[in-house]
Design an enzyme around this catalytic site. Structure first.
Site, short mmCIF file in Angstrom:
data_model
loop_
_atom_site.label_atom_id
_atom_site.label_comp_id
_atom_site.label_asym_id
_atom_site.label_seq_id
_atom_site.Cartn_x
_atom_site.Cartn_y
_atom_site.Cartn_z
N HIS A 32 -7.83 26.65 76.51
CA HIS A 32 -6.70 26.36 77.42
C HIS A 32 -7.26 26.33 78.62
CE1 HIS A 32 -2.70 25.59 78.60
NE2 HIS A 32 -3.08 24.45 78.56
N ASN A 38 1.98 27.98 79.19
CA ASN A 38 3.04 27.10 79.03
C ASN A 38 4.44 27.42 78.23
OD1 ASN A 38 1.50 25.33 80.43
ND2 ASN A 38 0.55 24.35 78.52
N SER A 50 -2.40 21.40 75.30
CA SER A 50 -1.55 22.18 76.05
C SER A 50 -0.15 22.84 75.28
CB SER A 50 -0.48 21.15 77.14
OG SER A 50 -1.41 20.83 78.11
C1 CAA Z 1 -0.03 21.88 81.69
C2 CAA Z 1 -0.84 22.92 81.09
O1 CAA Z 1 -1.17 22.84 80.04
C3 CAA Z 1 -1.18 23.87 81.83
C4 CAA Z 1 -1.45 23.78 83.62
O2 CAA Z 1 -2.53 23.39 83.87
S1 CAA Z 1 -0.09 24.36 84.30
C5 CAA Z 1 -0.33 24.10 86.15
C6 CAA Z 1 -1.05 25.42 86.30
N1 CAA Z 1 -1.49 24.85 87.93
C7 CAA Z 1 -0.84 25.46 88.84
O3 CAA Z 1 0.16 26.35 88.69
C8 CAA Z 1 -1.22 25.11 90.26
C9 CAA Z 1 -0.35 25.53 91.34
N2 CAA Z 1 -0.79 25.21 92.57
C10 CAA Z 1 -1.68 25.79 93.17
O4 CAA Z 1 -2.12 27.01 92.97
C11 CAA Z 1 -2.12 25.28 94.63
O5 CAA Z 1 -1.13 24.58 95.11
C12 CAA Z 1 -3.41 24.52 94.56
C13 CAA Z 1 -4.47 25.53 94.30
C14 CAA Z 1 -3.49 23.33 93.46
C15 CAA Z 1 -3.52 23.86 96.00
O6 CAA Z 1 -3.38 24.69 97.16
P1 CAA Z 1 -3.04 24.35 98.27
O7 CAA Z 1 -3.30 25.80 99.22
O8 CAA Z 1 -1.62 23.86 98.14
O9 CAA Z 1 -3.79 23.26 98.94
P2 CAA Z 1 -5.40 23.19 99.41
O10 CAA Z 1 -5.59 23.78 100.69
O11 CAA Z 1 -5.79 21.69 99.22
O12 CAA Z 1 -6.18 23.97 98.33
C16 CAA Z 1 -6.59 25.48 98.12
C17 CAA Z 1 -8.07 25.67 97.86
O13 CAA Z 1 -8.38 25.07 96.75
C18 CAA Z 1 -9.20 24.06 96.93
N3 CAA Z 1 -9.02 23.05 95.93
C19 CAA Z 1 -7.71 22.34 95.64
N4 CAA Z 1 -8.11 21.68 94.68
C20 CAA Z 1 -9.21 21.34 94.38
C21 CAA Z 1 -10.02 20.85 93.30
N5 CAA Z 1 -9.63 19.70 92.46
N6 CAA Z 1 -11.47 21.14 93.42
C22 CAA Z 1 -12.06 21.97 94.11
N7 CAA Z 1 -11.25 22.98 95.10
C23 CAA Z 1 -9.98 22.42 95.00
C24 CAA Z 1 -9.20 23.69 98.19
O14 CAA Z 1 -10.60 23.18 98.77
C25 CAA Z 1 -8.75 24.99 99.12
O15 CAA Z 1 -9.85 25.67 99.23
P3 CAA Z 1 -10.15 26.61 100.52
O16 CAA Z 1 -9.13 27.82 100.21
O17 CAA Z 1 -11.42 27.06 100.48
O18 CAA Z 1 -9.64 25.96 101.79
N1 NAI Z 2 -2.53 17.88 82.84
C1 NAI Z 2 -2.43 19.02 82.83
O1 NAI Z 2 -2.29 19.93 83.73
C2 NAI Z 2 -3.07 19.80 81.62
C3 NAI Z 2 -3.41 19.01 80.31
N2 NAI Z 2 -3.95 19.54 79.37
C4 NAI Z 2 -4.43 18.83 78.00
O2 NAI Z 2 -5.47 18.30 78.52
C5 NAI Z 2 -5.87 17.22 77.57
C6 NAI Z 2 -5.83 16.06 78.45
O3 NAI Z 2 -5.15 15.99 79.38
P1 NAI Z 2 -5.03 15.29 80.96
O4 NAI Z 2 -6.68 15.71 81.56
O5 NAI Z 2 -4.04 15.57 81.94
O6 NAI Z 2 -5.02 13.65 80.35
P2 NAI Z 2 -5.52 12.33 81.24
O7 NAI Z 2 -4.73 11.23 80.92
O8 NAI Z 2 -5.63 12.62 82.76
O9 NAI Z 2 -7.00 12.33 80.63
C7 NAI Z 2 -7.11 11.94 79.30
C8 NAI Z 2 -8.32 11.24 78.91
O10 NAI Z 2 -8.87 11.01 77.82
C9 NAI Z 2 -9.33 9.73 77.31
N3 NAI Z 2 -9.34 9.49 76.07
C10 NAI Z 2 -8.30 9.35 75.31
N4 NAI Z 2 -8.56 8.99 73.91
C11 NAI Z 2 -9.88 9.16 73.96
C12 NAI Z 2 -10.96 9.04 72.76
N5 NAI Z 2 -10.25 8.95 71.59
N6 NAI Z 2 -12.09 9.44 73.16
C13 NAI Z 2 -12.29 9.69 74.42
N7 NAI Z 2 -11.61 9.86 75.41
C14 NAI Z 2 -10.32 9.43 75.24
C15 NAI Z 2 -8.49 8.66 78.18
O11 NAI Z 2 -9.08 7.59 78.69
C16 NAI Z 2 -8.05 9.52 79.57
O12 NAI Z 2 -9.26 9.47 80.39
C17 NAI Z 2 -4.14 16.86 76.92
O13 NAI Z 2 -4.51 17.54 75.51
C18 NAI Z 2 -3.43 17.87 77.86
O14 NAI Z 2 -2.06 18.41 77.06
C19 NAI Z 2 -4.21 21.05 79.40
C20 NAI Z 2 -4.17 21.69 80.66
C21 NAI Z 2 -3.62 21.16 81.78
#
Ligand code: CAA
Ligand code: NAI
Length: 309
Positions: A164, A214, A143
């Site tokens: 990513h 991010n 991330s």
């Molecule tokens: C940290 C990082 O490095 C980067 C990141 O990931 S940052 C995070 C980025 N993600 C976001 O910003 C997510 C923001 N949230 C959303 O877009 C929405 O809330 C969400 C898609 C997660 C859920 O949507 P929602 O409308 O609130 O709920 P919900 O009705 O359950 O889901 C919408 C649709 O997605 C589908 N869905 C949700 N989660 C799913 C999953 N894990 N697998 C498959 N389908 C899924 C549902 O089945 C539903 O489908 P339909 O439209 O056909 O009914």
């Molecule tokens: N959580 C999020 O929304 C996002 C996370 N990421 C990135 O993805 C990566 C994973 O994040 P998450 O899936 O959220 O974490 P998580 O905690 O859900 O999963 C990490 C997994 O890695 C496994 N693991 C740890 N060390 C290991 C090793 N040496 N060999 C094999 N498996 C090992 C753990 O057992 C665990 O199941 C991180 O680098 C995170 O920054 C990227 C985009 C979105």
């Protein structure tokens, strides 16, 4: 590799003719790794999902099946037999293992999605670099860490990139493709084509902290947490405000719970170390406390909100 026109028209798989990647190893069977394995398998790739132990892998398989059912429901509405076939075939393309060194002996692409800690990622890549075939491409789903720094422990920097993904992977259409100065044109083109082949829209960006999404999103989540800590508004009201006033699908505190506080805190602490003068990257007290208590958000059942399974 054959894809149904239905998958392609729904954006689940495109431009497969250029995609030379057939077998994918996904390392880390958590939130992200499970999703990446799923989208690769449902678009026709053979996938091996690797994690540290069998228990985690069984949990990953369960969450993949549940998610495939949701995808199938959308793709094959009122076509029960087709939906079943899609799920069965996708599941059959995924195998699981805890022996990473053995799996990478025969794979085209490794996507690493393990914990957000540089030293752990370094250990992993330095172990598999001597074992994987020359042609294998390595990618990290980090991330916030530097792809250049992660790749530095390998002798294949030209075959290294960032891929990513976003949570939930089966739903979010974007993949950020991070090109480091050493990434070759051939590697870059292959990962771009593969991203399209799994139905995602890739964008290209440089190896800067947080890449595109991010760098913009994490400061927003942090500011929302600080706003709640100051008592300016409750978590619930901040979330309602951003959903109804700014059109976000989730409020920032709900999203922080959804991403996982261990992940968000690692991102913020890493950036704080690098840029100590930027107040946007100051780690938040309440998030540190949640992590200390194991309240990591949706995945552990509690964060700023409580969740029932
Ligand atoms: C940290 C990082 O490095 C980067 C990141 O990931 S940052 C995070 C980025 N993600 C976001 O910003 C997510 C923001 N949230 C959303 O877009 C929405 O809330 C969400 C898609 C997660 C859920 O949507 P929602 O409308 O609130 O709920 P919900 O009705 O359950 O889901 C919408 C649709 O997605 C589908 N869905 C949700 N989660 C799913 C999953 N894990 N697998 C498959 N389908 C899924 C549902 O089945 C539903 O489908 P339909 O439209 O056909 O009914
Ligand atoms: N959580 C999020 O929304 C996002 C996370 N990421 C990135 O993805 C990566 C994973 O994040 P998450 O899936 O959220 O974490 P998580 O905690 O859900 O999963 C990490 C997994 O890695 C496994 N693991 C740890 N060390 C290991 C090793 N040496 N060999 C094999 N498996 C090992 C753990 O057992 C665990 O199941 C991180 O680098 C995170 O920054 C990227 C985009 C979105």
């Amino acid at each position: 590799m054959a894809f149904s026109s239905k998958l392609i028209s729904r954006g689940f798989a495109t431009s497969t003719y250029l995609n030379s990647i057939k077998h994918v190893t996904v390392v880390g069977g958590g939130l992200m790794g499970s999703g990446i394995a799923q989208v690769a398998a449902q678009s026709g790739h053979n996938v091996t999902l690797v994690d540290l132990n069998e228990q985690v892998l069984q949990k990953s398989k369960g969450s993949i099946e549940k998610s495939l059912q949701r995808v199938a429901k959308k793709l094959y509405k009122d076509q029960e037999a087709e939906a079943k076939k899609f799920i069965t075939e996708s599941v059959s393309r995924i195998s699981v293992s805890s022996d990473l060194k053995d799996v990478v002996k025969k794979t085209d692409l490794v996507v690493e999605a393990i914990v957000e800690k540089m030293e752990v990622k370094h250990k992993l890549f330095s172990e598999i670099d001597p074992v994987a075939p020359e042609s294998t491409i390595f990618a990290s789903n980090t991330s916030s860490l530097s792809i250049t720094e992660i790749a530095s422990v390998t002798k294949r920097k030209d075959r290294f990139a960032g891929l990513h993904f976003f949570n939930p992977v089966p739903v979010m259409k974007l993949v950020e493709v991070i090109r480091i100065p050493d990434t070759s044109d051939a590697t870059y083109n292959q990962v771009m084509e593969w991203s399209k082949a799994i139905g995602k829209t890739p964008i290209t960006c440089k190896d800067t902290p947080g890449f595109v999404v991010n760098r913009l999103l994490v400061p927003l989540l942090c500011e929302a947490v600080r706003m709640m800590e100051r008592g300016d508004a409750t978590a619930k009201d901040i979330d309602i405000a951003m959903k109804l006033g700014a059109g976000y699908p989730m409020g920032p505190l709900e999203l922080a719970d959804y991403v996982g506080h261990d992940t968000t805190l690692s991102i913020v602490e890493g950036w704080h170390k690098k840029f100590p003068d930027n107040p946007l990257f100051e780690p938040m007290k309440s998030m540190k406390e949640l992590v200390q208590q194991g309240k990591l958000g949706v995945k552990s059942g509690e964060g700023y909100y409580k969740y029932t399974k």
